[in-house]
Design a protein around this motif. Structure first.
Motif, short mmCIF file in Angstrom:
data_model
loop_
_atom_site.label_atom_id
_atom_site.label_comp_id
_atom_site.label_asym_id
_atom_site.label_seq_id
_atom_site.Cartn_x
_atom_site.Cartn_y
_atom_site.Cartn_z
N LYS A 89 0.89 -1.13 -0.14
CA LYS A 89 -0.05 -0.03 -0.07
C LYS A 89 0.75 1.25 -0.28
O LYS A 89 2.16 1.23 0.12
N SER A 91 1.06 3.50 2.17
CA SER A 91 1.62 3.88 3.36
C SER A 91 2.99 3.09 3.69
O SER A 91 3.64 3.47 4.55
N ASP A 92 3.08 2.35 2.86
CA ASP A 92 4.53 1.47 2.82
C ASP A 92 5.68 2.24 2.48
O ASP A 92 7.00 2.07 2.48
#
Length: 282
Positions: A89, A91-92
């Motif tokens: 995702k 957010s990684d």
């Protein structure tokens, strides 16, 4: 022919005209490992995307392992589920805040010397080029990239560029060594486990709150045992009727007149007493 002993001279080789095989032809040796060109390897890591292989261009993203990516390549990998990657995702990854190198020239000409140590980005504190010759780190919370030498020479608890607080666990080395990557992978796994535990605890707290709300709603409603029975209802109605009868005014006019006369006669008695007391005082 049997009595003639013909001795032929021995010739070296296989008897095909004097060829002599050497040791390298008879014994097969392991090939030496190819030595990588450090300059090409460095340029591939620091100036090209780790996913697509294209030249890096802003916006540039980075993961917990310190690899550099183009944002378009990251989005394509997220959309294409067939590509296996540790990036699941957005957010990684974090968008890096890089400082441009004013001296860098991206044009390559045949008659000019190509300097592989020149880079399009530099350290905002010291001015070192982000080409791979020097170690660079960035803060995961803000994304600002600076050289590791700057943090050693000018130590600070906040980011030198934006002023956000620095946590040691959030500092990630860009394109580190194999040992650095092993440490970063362990750190990344630890963070994922902690986030999973945090999500489970939050879900548990929410489920407890909802169960308590349901219990409070059920307690507010009267239970089947608490509901008044038919006998109780009759008793309550009888008591209310009796009170109503006590306070009820009689409808007969004679009774009302007698009551009125009684009250007047009662007042006259007090009036006469007051007159007698005033007379005596005089």
């Amino acid at each position: 022919s049997s009595g003639i002993n013909a001795e032929w001279p021995l010739r070296p080789g296989g008897g095909d005209g004097g060829s002599i095989p050497t040791r390298c032809e008879l014994v097969k040796l392991k090939k030496a490992a190819e030595v990588k060109n450090k300059d090409q390897h460095m340029v591939g890591k620091w100036q090209h995307c780790a996913l697509s292989g294209q030249t890096l261009a802003k916006p540039i993203m980075s993961c917990r392992l310190g690899r550099l990516y183009n944002k378009e390549a990251v989005i394509e990998t997220l959309l294409d589920k067939s590509i296996k990657s540790h990036i699941k995702k957005l957010s990684d990854v974090v968008e890096l805040k890089l400082t441009d190198n004013a001296v860098y020239n991206s044009e390559i000409k045949a008659d000019l010397y190509i300097d592989h140590y020149s880079a399009p980005f530099v350290c905002p504190v010291i001015g070192l080029e982000m080409s791979g010759r020097y170690r660079f780190i960035y803060n995961w919370s803000c994304g600002c990239a600076i050289s590791e030498r700057a943090t050693i020479e000018i130590p600070s608890e906040t980011c030198h560029k934006c002023g956000t607080p620095i946590v040691k666990e959030d500092l990630i080395i860009i394109n580190g060594t194999e040992e650095d990557i092993v440490k970063l992978t362990e750190q990344m796994k630890r963070r994922k486990e902690e986030s999973k535990k945090g999500k489970k605890s939050k879900n548990y707290v929410v489920s407890e709150a909802t169960s308590k709300d349901k219990l409070s709603v059920n307690n507010d409603e009267p239970a089947a045992d608490d509901k008044p029975s038919k006998n109780k209802r009759h008793n309550i109605q009888d008591g209310n009727d009796k009170q109503h009868k006590k306070t009820k005014v009689s409808s007969d006019p004679k009774e009302s007149k007698n009551k009125f006369e009684d009250t007047n006669s009662y007042k006259k008695l007090f009036h006469k007493k007051e007159k007698s007391t005033t007379a005596t005082l005089r």
